[in-house]
Design a protein around this motif. Structure first.
Motif, PDB file in Angstrom:
ATOM      1  N   LYS A 260     -13.974  -3.743  -6.190  1.00 53.54           N
ATOM      2  CA  LYS A 260     -12.942  -2.960  -5.491  1.00 53.54           C
ATOM      3  C   LYS A 260     -12.915  -1.508  -5.943  1.00 53.54           C
ATOM      4  O   LYS A 260     -12.736  -0.596  -5.137  1.00 53.54           O
ATOM      5  N   VAL A 261     -13.075  -1.307  -7.245  1.00 51.09           N
ATOM      6  CA  VAL A 261     -13.048   0.054  -7.789  1.00 51.09           C
ATOM      7  C   VAL A 261     -14.234   0.848  -7.244  1.00 51.09           C
ATOM      8  O   VAL A 261     -14.097   1.992  -6.778  1.00 51.09           O
ATOM      9  N   PHE A 262     -15.398   0.214  -7.264  1.00 50.86           N
ATOM     10  CA  PHE A 262     -16.605   0.903  -6.802  1.00 50.86           C
ATOM     11  C   PHE A 262     -16.526   1.174  -5.298  1.00 50.86           C
ATOM     12  O   PHE A 262     -16.852   2.261  -4.820  1.00 50.86           O
ATOM     13  N   ARG A 263     -16.058   0.168  -4.603  1.00 46.24           N
ATOM     14  CA  ARG A 263     -15.958   0.259  -3.145  1.00 46.24           C
ATOM     15  C   ARG A 263     -15.034   1.408  -2.729  1.00 46.24           C
ATOM     16  O   ARG A 263     -15.291   2.109  -1.761  1.00 46.24           O
ATOM     17  N   ARG A 264     -13.920   1.567  -3.525  1.00 47.67           N
ATOM     18  CA  ARG A 264     -12.973   2.658  -3.233  1.00 47.67           C
ATOM     19  C   ARG A 264     -13.660   4.014  -3.434  1.00 47.67           C
ATOM     20  O   ARG A 264     -13.506   4.936  -2.634  1.00 47.67           O
ATOM     21  N   PHE A 265     -14.432   4.126  -4.492  1.00 46.03           N
ATOM     22  CA  PHE A 265     -15.161   5.377  -4.750  1.00 46.03           C
ATOM     23  C   PHE A 265     -16.118   5.680  -3.598  1.00 46.03           C
ATOM     24  O   PHE A 265     -16.171   6.806  -3.089  1.00 46.03           O
ATOM     25  N   LEU A 266     -16.843   4.666  -3.157  1.00 49.04           N
ATOM     26  CA  LEU A 266     -17.789   4.889  -2.045  1.00 49.04           C
ATOM     27  C   LEU A 266     -17.035   5.352  -0.802  1.00 49.04           C
ATOM     28  O   LEU A 266     -17.506   6.244  -0.074  1.00 49.04           O
ATOM     29  N   ALA A 267     -15.879   4.768  -0.548  1.00 51.84           N
ATOM     30  CA  ALA A 267     -15.096   5.156   0.627  1.00 51.84           C
ATOM     31  C   ALA A 267     -14.653   6.612   0.508  1.00 51.84           C
ATOM     32  O   ALA A 267     -14.648   7.354   1.508  1.00 51.84           O
ATOM     33  N   GLU A 268     -14.315   7.027  -0.713  1.00 47.22           N
ATOM     34  CA  GLU A 268     -13.889   8.423  -0.906  1.00 47.22           C
ATOM     35  C   GLU A 268     -15.055   9.386  -0.650  1.00 47.22           C
ATOM     36  O   GLU A 268     -14.870  10.456  -0.061  1.00 47.22           O
ATOM     37  N   VAL A 269     -16.232   8.995  -1.073  1.00 44.59           N
ATOM     38  CA  VAL A 269     -17.410   9.839  -0.811  1.00 44.59           C
ATOM     39  C   VAL A 269     -17.681   9.873   0.694  1.00 44.59           C
ATOM     40  O   VAL A 269     -17.923  10.935   1.277  1.00 44.59           O
ATOM     41  N   ALA A 270     -17.597   8.704   1.321  1.00 46.25           N
ATOM     42  CA  ALA A 270     -17.834   8.624   2.773  1.00 46.25           C
ATOM     43  C   ALA A 270     -16.810   9.461   3.535  1.00 46.25           C
ATOM     44  O   ALA A 270     -17.146  10.116   4.531  1.00 46.25           O
ATOM     45  N   ASP A 271     -15.567   9.463   3.047  1.00 48.67           N
ATOM     46  CA  ASP A 271     -14.519  10.260   3.710  1.00 48.67           C
ATOM     47  C   ASP A 271     -14.812  11.758   3.672  1.00 48.67           C
ATOM     48  O   ASP A 271     -14.277  12.515   4.472  1.00 48.67           O
ATOM     49  N   LEU A 272     -15.615  12.177   2.736  1.00 50.27           N
ATOM     50  CA  LEU A 272     -16.018  13.588   2.708  1.00 50.27           C
ATOM     51  C   LEU A 272     -17.094  13.869   3.762  1.00 50.27           C
ATOM     52  O   LEU A 272     -17.556  14.995   3.902  1.00 50.27           O
ATOM     53  N   GLY A 273     -17.521  12.830   4.442  1.00 49.07           N
ATOM     54  CA  GLY A 273     -18.556  13.006   5.470  1.00 49.07           C
ATOM     55  C   GLY A 273     -19.956  12.984   4.886  1.00 49.07           C
ATOM     56  O   GLY A 273     -20.899  13.513   5.487  1.00 49.07           O
ATOM     57  N   LEU A 274     -20.098  12.375   3.713  1.00 58.35           N
ATOM     58  CA  LEU A 274     -21.403  12.375   3.034  1.00 58.35           C
ATOM     59  C   LEU A 274     -22.102  11.034   3.150  1.00 58.35           C
ATOM     60  O   LEU A 274     -21.456   9.989   3.222  1.00 58.35           O
ATOM     61  N   ASP A 275     -23.423  11.072   3.145  1.00 58.18           N
ATOM     62  CA  ASP A 275     -24.233   9.866   3.009  1.00 58.18           C
ATOM     63  C   ASP A 275     -24.336   9.505   1.528  1.00 58.18           C
ATOM     64  O   ASP A 275     -24.135  10.358   0.655  1.00 58.18           O
ATOM     65  N   LEU A 311     -23.570  -2.107  -0.279  1.00 55.32           N
ATOM     66  CA  LEU A 311     -24.106  -2.097   1.088  1.00 55.32           C
ATOM     67  C   LEU A 311     -23.028  -2.377   2.130  1.00 55.32           C
ATOM     68  O   LEU A 311     -23.231  -2.152   3.325  1.00 55.32           O
ATOM     69  N   ASP A 312     -21.885  -2.843   1.671  1.00 56.67           N
ATOM     70  CA  ASP A 312     -20.757  -3.038   2.572  1.00 56.67           C
ATOM     71  C   ASP A 312     -20.260  -1.692   3.132  1.00 56.67           C
ATOM     72  O   ASP A 312     -19.653  -1.642   4.200  1.00 56.67           O
ATOM     73  N   GLU A 313     -20.505  -0.601   2.391  1.00 59.62           N
ATOM     74  CA  GLU A 313     -20.095   0.735   2.848  1.00 59.62           C
ATOM     75  C   GLU A 313     -21.195   1.320   3.743  1.00 59.62           C
ATOM     76  O   GLU A 313     -22.319   1.508   3.303  1.00 59.62           O
ATOM     77  N   LEU A 366     -29.827  -7.037   1.535  1.00 53.76           N
ATOM     78  CA  LEU A 366     -30.216  -6.216   2.694  1.00 53.76           C
ATOM     79  C   LEU A 366     -30.013  -7.015   3.980  1.00 53.76           C
ATOM     80  O   LEU A 366     -29.503  -6.492   4.981  1.00 53.76           O
ATOM     81  N   ASP A 367     -30.409  -8.289   3.969  1.00 53.48           N
ATOM     82  CA  ASP A 367     -30.223  -9.138   5.161  1.00 53.48           C
ATOM     83  C   ASP A 367     -28.750  -9.217   5.558  1.00 53.48           C
ATOM     84  O   ASP A 367     -28.426  -9.262   6.736  1.00 53.48           O
ATOM     85  N   ALA A 368     -27.884  -9.259   4.544  1.00 53.02           N
ATOM     86  CA  ALA A 368     -26.462  -9.489   4.812  1.00 53.02           C
ATOM     87  C   ALA A 368     -25.690  -8.195   5.102  1.00 53.02           C
ATOM     88  O   ALA A 368     -24.513  -8.237   5.442  1.00 53.02           O
ATOM     89  N   ALA A 369     -26.364  -7.056   4.954  1.00 51.79           N
ATOM     90  CA  ALA A 369     -25.645  -5.782   5.121  1.00 51.79           C
ATOM     91  C   ALA A 369     -25.222  -5.575   6.570  1.00 51.79           C
ATOM     92  O   ALA A 369     -25.955  -5.952   7.489  1.00 51.79           O
ATOM     93  N   PRO A 370     -24.056  -4.984   6.770  1.00 50.84           N
ATOM     94  CA  PRO A 370     -23.668  -4.649   8.143  1.00 50.84           C
ATOM     95  C   PRO A 370     -24.637  -3.624   8.741  1.00 50.84           C
ATOM     96  O   PRO A 370     -25.174  -2.784   8.013  1.00 50.84           O
ATOM     97  N   ASP A 371     -24.831  -3.697  10.048  1.00 53.79           N
ATOM     98  CA  ASP A 371     -25.755  -2.756  10.707  1.00 53.79           C
ATOM     99  C   ASP A 371     -25.252  -1.315  10.594  1.00 53.79           C
ATOM    100  O   ASP A 371     -24.077  -1.063  10.715  1.00 53.79           O
ATOM    101  N   ARG A 372     -26.185  -0.425  10.395  1.00 50.82           N
ATOM    102  CA  ARG A 372     -25.904   1.010  10.411  1.00 50.82           C
ATOM    103  C   ARG A 372     -26.374   1.574  11.734  1.00 50.82           C
ATOM    104  O   ARG A 372     -27.385   1.092  12.275  1.00 50.82           O
ATOM    105  N   PRO A 373     -25.732   2.651  12.175  1.00 54.09           N
ATOM    106  CA  PRO A 373     -26.319   3.358  13.306  1.00 54.09           C
ATOM    107  C   PRO A 373     -27.629   3.970  12.854  1.00 54.09           C
ATOM    108  O   PRO A 373     -27.753   4.356  11.690  1.00 54.09           O
ATOM    109  N   PRO A 374     -28.631   4.035  13.716  1.00 48.29           N
ATOM    110  CA  PRO A 374     -29.919   4.616  13.278  1.00 48.29           C
ATOM    111  C   PRO A 374     -29.715   6.057  12.856  1.00 48.29           C
ATOM    112  O   PRO A 374     -28.901   6.766  13.437  1.00 48.29           O
ATOM    113  N   GLY A 375     -30.402   6.484  11.817  1.00 46.23           N
ATOM    114  CA  GLY A 375     -30.227   7.877  11.371  1.00 46.23           C
ATOM    115  C   GLY A 375     -31.179   8.194  10.276  1.00 46.23           C
ATOM    116  O   GLY A 375     -31.937   7.401   9.842  1.00 46.23           O
TER     117      GLY A 375
END
Ligand code: XIL
Length: 375
Positions: A260-275, A311-313, A366-375
């Motif tokens: 949960k702690v790590f996931r929150r950090f990833l979400a904060e980075v993603a919220d900045l619009g970053l990969d 990979l959930d993020e 990797l098999d279980a990861a949610p699909d990403r839009p191609p990029g």
């Protein structure tokens, strides 16, 4: 794919693989010992989800045809581990040498792999002449030239760059959480923004990353590093010169990972619009006994928990392991190596290029990861 209880992939049909042709010549046919089954490699699986998988390799390791063949089976991205660092590209001032990096990059591109560039600015692996020169009148121009020269040289060949590596250090107790590096001491904190501005100008098409370690686990020190990193990223984002964060992912079995702690950090980075790229994944097993089966099981389990959370993020776009085979890992160097002197079970392939439970953990994540839009 058929998985045994241990997480090992059950070999299906063994086959000899012809590989390593092209850039490095000679028809290299793998030893019968390194025969592999025909399960799709890690990059093939990653790609189905819109992700990538790759590995780091150094020039000397790269002369092993079995390793090159293994890279071609599993990887879609290659990272020269040391060959682009300043200490290797310019051991002697104004005499740049890129042969080692160029050979590896040519091989990657000929075989359809992409290349991550590592790294323009780092306080380690510097040539000895840099420290005194930074304090001189043309210190700033020197750093500008390093970033500009490197990134512009590889325009069109390197799509993602670790522009700056490991610039955050909470132990140095600065309010901005920056490391007291020789760059900070010479130029003050503005050197960070400046490096990314110069990088953007030099390679406008490349994705620019900040890369760091110590962001993964639950501890007061890592919490401070995460907040310092977010602060640095936010500044660069305001300036419009950064595209992503590289999370090194040097994992260590026994460390406290809290999804949960790590996931929150990833979400904060993603919220900045970053990969986000996981850039240097390996598994340190020094706290585990010698028994290989135990190390494999615990290491794969630990990595699986980490990868599932990461990979959930959807901002996480791919995974690079720091090495591919346990035969070649920097975890055998003095500060990291095991007391029993055994090779660490750190990477997805064993010393004979056979898949390990860590390979299976990567494949499943990797098999279980949610699909990403191609990029
Ligand atoms: C390491 C290399 O693997 C070693 O061969 C070299 O001696 C030192 O650097 N974080 C990073 C990488 O960003 O550049 C480091 O690579 C490992 C830690």
């Amino acid at each position: 794919m058929e998985l045994m209880e241990t997480g090992r992939v059950r070999p299906t049909r063994r086959t000899l693989v012809r590989a390593g042709l092209g850039a490095l010549g000679s028809a290299a046919i793998l030893d019968a010992g390194s025969a592999v089954d025909e399960e799709p490699g890690l990059h093939a699986r990653a790609r189905r989800r819109g992700l990538f998988f790759g590995c780091e390799v150094t020039r000397s390791e790269f002369s092993d045809p079995n390793l090159r063949a293994a890279i071609l089976r599993d990887c879609g991205v290659l990272v020269p581990g040391n060959e682009l660092k300043w200490g290797l590209t310019e051991g002697v001032r104004d005499r740049p040498t890129f042969e080692a990096a160029d050979a590896m990059i040519a091989f990657a591109l000929e075989h359809g792999l992409k290349v991550r560039g590592h790294t323009a600015i780092w306080h380690i692996s510097l040539p000895p002449w840099v420290a005194p020169a930074l304090k001189g009148p043309d210190g700033l121009a020197l750093v500008d030239g390093r970033v500009r020269g490197l990134l512009s040289r590889y325009r069109g060949r390197i799509g993602s760059w670790d522009v700056l590596n490991e610039a955050v250090e909470p132990k140095d107790r600065r309010p901005d959480v920056l490391r007291e590096s020789l760059f900070l001491n010479a130029f003050g904190p503005d050197y960070v923004d400046r490096a990314f501005r110069v990088a953007r100008e030099a390679a406008p098409d490349a994705k620019l990353f900040y890369n760091d370690y110590g962001l993964e686990y639950f501890s007061p020190g890592e919490e401070e590093r995460r907040s310092g990193t977010l602060r640095l990223l936010a500044g660069l984002r305001r300036q419009g010169t950064i595209d992503g964060l590289g999370i090194q992912s040097h994992l260590k079995v026994g460390n406290d990972f809290r999804p949960k702690v790590f996931r929150r950090f990833l979400a904060e980075v993603a919220d900045l619009g970053l990969d986000i790229h996981l850039t240097e994944l390996d598994v340190n097993d020094v706290r585990l006994p010698s028994d290989v089966a135990i190390r494999d099981e615990k290491g794969a389990e630990h990595a699986a928990r980490y990868l599932d959370a990461a990979l959930d993020e959807r901002a996480v776009r791919g995974v690079v392991t720091w090495g591919l085979s346990n035969r070649y890992t920097y975890l055998t160097s003095p500060p990291y190596r095991r007391a029993d002197q055994l090779l660490p079970r750190a990477l997805p392939l064993d010393e004979d290029m056979r898949r390990t439970p860590l390979w299976s953990a990567l494949a499943r994540a990797l098999d279980a990861a949610p699909d990403r839009p191609p990029g």
